[in-house]
Design a protein around this motif. Structure first.
Motif, short mmCIF file in Angstrom:
data_model
loop_
_atom_site.label_atom_id
_atom_site.label_comp_id
_atom_site.label_asym_id
_atom_site.label_seq_id
_atom_site.Cartn_x
_atom_site.Cartn_y
_atom_site.Cartn_z
N VAL A 44 38.78 40.19 68.70
CA VAL A 44 40.02 39.40 68.80
C VAL A 44 40.69 39.65 70.14
O VAL A 44 41.10 38.70 70.84
N TYR A 45 40.81 40.92 70.52
CA TYR A 45 41.43 41.27 71.81
C TYR A 45 40.62 40.68 72.97
O TYR A 45 41.19 40.19 73.95
N THR A 46 39.30 40.76 72.86
CA THR A 46 38.44 40.23 73.92
C THR A 46 38.66 38.73 74.09
O THR A 46 38.82 38.23 75.22
N SER A 47 38.70 38.01 72.98
CA SER A 47 38.92 36.57 73.02
C SER A 47 40.28 36.24 73.65
O SER A 47 40.40 35.32 74.47
N ASN A 48 41.31 37.01 73.27
CA ASN A 48 42.65 36.78 73.80
C ASN A 48 42.73 37.11 75.29
O ASN A 48 43.39 36.41 76.06
N LEU A 49 42.05 38.20 75.69
CA LEU A 49 42.02 38.55 77.10
C LEU A 49 41.34 37.46 77.93
O LEU A 49 41.83 37.09 79.01
N ILE A 50 40.23 36.96 77.43
CA ILE A 50 39.51 35.90 78.15
C ILE A 50 40.41 34.67 78.31
O ILE A 50 40.46 34.06 79.38
N SER A 51 41.12 34.33 77.26
CA SER A 51 42.04 33.19 77.31
C SER A 51 43.15 33.43 78.35
O SER A 51 43.44 32.55 79.18
N ASP A 52 43.77 34.61 78.32
CA ASP A 52 44.84 34.95 79.26
C ASP A 52 44.34 34.92 80.71
O ASP A 52 44.98 34.35 81.60
N LEU A 53 43.20 35.55 80.94
CA LEU A 53 42.67 35.67 82.30
C LEU A 53 42.21 34.32 82.85
O LEU A 53 42.36 34.05 84.05
N THR A 54 41.67 33.48 81.99
CA THR A 54 41.25 32.14 82.42
C THR A 54 42.45 31.32 82.85
O THR A 54 42.42 30.63 83.88
N LYS A 55 43.52 31.39 82.07
CA LYS A 55 44.76 30.70 82.45
C LYS A 55 45.29 31.23 83.78
O LYS A 55 45.75 30.45 84.64
N ASP A 56 45.22 32.54 83.96
CA ASP A 56 45.69 33.14 85.21
C ASP A 56 44.92 32.61 86.41
O ASP A 56 45.52 32.28 87.45
N THR A 57 43.60 32.55 86.31
CA THR A 57 42.80 32.10 87.46
C THR A 57 43.14 30.66 87.83
O THR A 57 43.21 30.32 89.02
N ILE A 58 43.37 29.82 86.84
CA ILE A 58 43.73 28.42 87.11
C ILE A 58 45.08 28.36 87.82
O ILE A 58 45.24 27.68 88.85
N GLN A 59 46.07 29.09 87.29
CA GLN A 59 47.41 29.07 87.87
C GLN A 59 47.43 29.67 89.27
O GLN A 59 48.05 29.12 90.20
N LEU A 60 46.74 30.80 89.44
CA LEU A 60 46.76 31.50 90.72
C LEU A 60 46.05 30.69 91.80
O LEU A 60 46.52 30.63 92.95
N ASN A 61 44.92 30.10 91.46
CA ASN A 61 44.21 29.28 92.45
C ASN A 61 45.03 28.07 92.88
O ASN A 61 45.03 27.70 94.06
N ALA A 62 45.76 27.47 91.93
CA ALA A 62 46.63 26.34 92.26
C ALA A 62 47.75 26.78 93.19
O ALA A 62 48.10 26.08 94.15
N THR A 113 48.49 40.09 75.91
CA THR A 113 47.41 40.87 75.30
C THR A 113 47.33 42.25 75.94
O THR A 113 47.16 43.26 75.24
N PHE A 114 47.44 42.31 77.26
CA PHE A 114 47.42 43.59 77.96
C PHE A 114 48.55 44.49 77.47
O PHE A 114 48.34 45.68 77.20
N ILE A 226 33.07 38.20 79.18
CA ILE A 226 32.37 37.02 78.66
C ILE A 226 30.91 37.36 78.42
O ILE A 226 30.21 37.83 79.32
N PRO A 227 30.40 37.13 77.21
CA PRO A 227 28.99 37.45 76.91
C PRO A 227 28.03 36.64 77.78
O PRO A 227 28.31 35.49 78.11
N ASN A 228 26.94 37.27 78.19
CA ASN A 228 25.95 36.58 79.02
C ASN A 228 25.19 35.52 78.20
O ASN A 228 24.92 35.71 77.04
#
Length: 228
Positions: A44-62, A113-114, A226-228
């Motif tokens: 559950v934590y892993t899934s939430n972290l992936i969601s948080d970090l993905t949103k961050d990369t989109i926002q930060l790159n923009a 999540t962090f 993210i699982p390979n």
């Protein structure tokens, strides 16, 4: 008599063995249940972290892309200022037409999540490499925020001083605006305008640099989660 005693001891020993085996089985079941429960929580934590970090990369790159555009504009302004033929009157006209702009150098992170992992101690569910990467990412985020706050404060001090002395566009009354700018001392204006422009460029340049470091570490952590 001895035969009865021997049978009793054998029976008692058998009972003890059965009790010990029962306890060991119960402990094993509890351990398995505990491990299963922790693994599900970790997922559950892993899934939430992936969601948080993905949103961050989109926002930060923009945000980086926006500031890179601003940086290119500032570089063109400074190139104009540094040209040998540019005069204080030219810079005065530049100030009148364009003025100074604000800054967009505040990053917000999806760190719920962090914060939960840290406050509950459940960050220990992850291996040492992931924990170290999470903590390093948090350190980079904190450092980038501190630098951005300091640079933003320095720039807006100059921006505030400039705004008090030199009016921006007066909508509907261009003649008043022209009259006010006629009275402006070109030398004094140029000094403050150049200082503020350089400060703004420095703020944006450092913001881009440090945000890119955060993005790189964020993507590194995503690669681990993210699982390979």
């Amino acid at each position: 008599m001895e035969n009865k005693t021997s049978k009793y001891l054998t029976y008692a020993f058998g009972e003890i063995v059965l009790v010990v085996v029962g306890i060991l089985i119960a402990l094993q079941i509890n351990a398995w249940y505990d491990a299963s429960k922790k693994e599900k929580l970790k997922q559950v934590y892993t899934s939430n972290l992936i969601s948080d970090l993905t949103k961050d990369t989109i926002q930060l790159n923009a945000r980086v892309k926006l500031n890179e555009y601003q940086l290119r504009h500032l570089d063109s302004v400074l190139t104009f200022i540094q040209h040998p033929n540019t005069t204080a009157e030219d810079i005065k006209q530049l100030g009148k037409n364009d003025g100074l702009a604000g800054l967009r150098t505040i990053n917000t992170y999806n760190d719920n999540t962090f914060n939960i992992l840290k406050s509950t101690g459940n960050i220990a569910l992850f291996n040492d490499t992931i924990i170290q990467t999470i903590m390093e990412l948090n350190r980079l985020q904190f450092a980038a925020k501190g630098v951005a706050d300091g640079n933003r404060s320095s720039y807006f001090n100059l921006y505030g001083s400039y705004s008090k002395l030199y009016v921006s566009e007066i909508e509907g009354n261009r003649s008043l605006e022209d009259d006010l700018w006629v009275q402006v001392d070109a030398q004094k204006h140029a000094s403050l305008f150049i200082s503020a422009t350089r400060s703004r460029r420095h703020s944006i340049s450092r913001f881009i640099e440090l945000t890119n470091e955060v993005i790189a570490k964020t993507e590194e952590l995503l690669g681990m989660l993210i699982p390979n």
